[in-house]
Design a protein around this motif. Sequence first.
Motif, PDB file in Angstrom:
ATOM      1  N   ALA A  47       1.362  13.998   0.541  1.00  0.00           N
ATOM      2  CA  ALA A  47       0.282  13.111   0.759  1.00  0.00           C
ATOM      3  C   ALA A  47       0.614  12.264   1.849  1.00  0.00           C
ATOM      4  O   ALA A  47       1.726  11.709   1.881  1.00  0.00           O
ATOM      5  CB  ALA A  47       0.575  12.292  -0.607  1.00  0.00           C
ATOM      6  N   LEU A  48      -0.490  11.788   2.322  1.00  0.00           N
ATOM      7  CA  LEU A  48      -0.094  10.674   3.622  1.00  0.00           C
ATOM      8  C   LEU A  48       0.310   9.440   3.176  1.00  0.00           C
ATOM      9  O   LEU A  48       1.026   8.676   3.892  1.00  0.00           O
ATOM     10  CB  LEU A  48      -1.623  10.460   4.299  1.00  0.00           C
ATOM     11  CG  LEU A  48      -1.779  11.294   5.436  1.00  0.00           C
ATOM     12  CD1 LEU A  48      -1.922  12.908   5.253  1.00  0.00           C
ATOM     13  CD2 LEU A  48      -3.098  11.046   6.179  1.00  0.00           C
ATOM     14  N   GLU A  49      -0.081   8.929   1.857  1.00  0.00           N
ATOM     15  CA  GLU A  49       0.412   7.782   1.395  1.00  0.00           C
ATOM     16  C   GLU A  49       1.785   7.789   1.114  1.00  0.00           C
ATOM     17  O   GLU A  49       2.555   6.713   1.489  1.00  0.00           O
ATOM     18  CB  GLU A  49      -0.459   7.407   0.089  1.00  0.00           C
ATOM     19  CG  GLU A  49      -2.032   7.224   0.333  1.00  0.00           C
ATOM     20  CD  GLU A  49      -2.732   8.568   0.476  1.00  0.00           C
ATOM     21  OE1 GLU A  49      -3.935   8.513   0.816  1.00  0.00           O
ATOM     22  OE2 GLU A  49      -2.139   9.668   0.204  1.00  0.00           O
ATOM     23  N   THR A  50       2.188   8.867   0.600  1.00  0.00           N
ATOM     24  CA  THR A  50       3.837   9.095   0.411  1.00  0.00           C
ATOM     25  C   THR A  50       4.490   8.906   1.731  1.00  0.00           C
ATOM     26  O   THR A  50       5.420   8.379   2.054  1.00  0.00           O
ATOM     27  CB  THR A  50       4.047  10.248  -0.171  1.00  0.00           C
ATOM     28  OG1 THR A  50       3.225  10.538  -1.439  1.00  0.00           O
ATOM     29  CG2 THR A  50       5.485  10.761  -0.324  1.00  0.00           C
ATOM     30  N   GLN A  85       3.592   7.702   4.550  1.00  0.00           N
ATOM     31  CA  GLN A  85       3.279   6.336   5.160  1.00  0.00           C
ATOM     32  C   GLN A  85       4.338   5.422   4.572  1.00  0.00           C
ATOM     33  O   GLN A  85       5.093   4.337   5.228  1.00  0.00           O
ATOM     34  CB  GLN A  85       2.104   5.642   4.844  1.00  0.00           C
ATOM     35  CG  GLN A  85       1.688   4.352   5.884  1.00  0.00           C
ATOM     36  CD  GLN A  85      -0.079   4.392   6.058  1.00  0.00           C
ATOM     37  OE1 GLN A  85      -0.792   4.686   5.108  1.00  0.00           O
ATOM     38  NE2 GLN A  85      -0.438   3.569   6.944  1.00  0.00           N
ATOM     39  N   ARG A  86       4.823   5.494   3.191  1.00  0.00           N
ATOM     40  CA  ARG A  86       5.827   4.294   2.733  1.00  0.00           C
ATOM     41  C   ARG A  86       6.940   4.740   3.172  1.00  0.00           C
ATOM     42  O   ARG A  86       8.002   4.022   3.344  1.00  0.00           O
ATOM     43  CB  ARG A  86       6.039   4.942   1.145  1.00  0.00           C
ATOM     44  CG  ARG A  86       4.760   4.209   0.531  1.00  0.00           C
ATOM     45  CD  ARG A  86       4.927   4.137  -1.035  1.00  0.00           C
ATOM     46  NE  ARG A  86       5.472   5.491  -1.641  1.00  0.00           N
ATOM     47  CZ  ARG A  86       4.833   6.188  -2.221  1.00  0.00           C
ATOM     48  NH1 ARG A  86       3.393   5.973  -2.234  1.00  0.00           N
ATOM     49  NH2 ARG A  86       5.238   7.449  -2.820  1.00  0.00           N
TER      50      ARG A  86
END
Length: 317
Positions: free
Chosen positions: A30-33, A35-36
């Motif tokens: 996941a891109l959100e994962t 990015q973190r």
Amino acid sequence: MNTFVLNITNRCNFKCAHCFREEASKEDLALETLQRCLPTLRSLGVRTLALTGGEPILHPRFVELVDLLAGEGFRLGCVTNGSFTPRYLAALAPHRDKVAYVALSLDGYTAEAHDRLRVHSGSFDAVIASMRAFHDAGYRVNVSHVMSRHTATARDLIALADFLADKPMASLTLGAVVPTPRNGRAQLASSPQLLHGAIGYVRAKLGSRVRITPAVGLNGGYMFCNNLQFMNDVALRFDGDVVFCCDAIASNRGAVLGNVGEEPLIEILRRHPEKASLVMAARLAAMAEGRQAECNDCAFCNQVLAGEAGIVRLAVV
């Protein structure tokens, strides 16, 4: 640590006989994962992110992912089987100055040998065409060759060097099959003595463009890979697991340092030195028993980490 591996998808259009991914599935990082995790990677000095899979471009948000990473200032490496080169060229073009290299998998110097292992007719011709296309577009090209019982006779290596001598490539990386419960332990087809001689020929033919990984298992001395020295092969998988090395097989839970969905990346990475010390201690013990070549390859690390987790060890022969 200046390089970090992102195993961004488990999707692949090939079913290679020697693949250590074990089973392909439709799972993506996941891109959100991701990015973190970027602030931590930047703070640790990571400059290059190696995108692997599966086949990386099959990630459904590949273009967004590349835009994100390049926009954050990271250099990128892409590892591909060569079957989606036009799509890669289009996706990477806006960030060509941020692409450190493109690695193409070549498992034989003939279509028969390569296509047999890749279980995909026409893949050899696609790789050769991709080498030229990426080179002409201004990318540094690396050829990755997996040595196996099918393609690692001394004669095969000599023929491979002759074949690649005039090809548009920056380097050749020689690795070996990482054994899994599915593919077993693929022994090399020639004796170590013959392979040493053949690799000497490869070095003479291609010069500094050749890199021999510890996975080949031909080293007679105590050898560290970049991961044991600098943590440069630690990988974030598509499922959020952070693993000790990008060559750790999926079923080897002993290689898992943690999951970024459950705790911060920096806390997970602090476990790496402890795992490395286990491998190094086992390697010293093996060398004292006269098993110098065996203890230098990736199978040995997987075996040690699997045993540390109480898992049945992979057979190393």
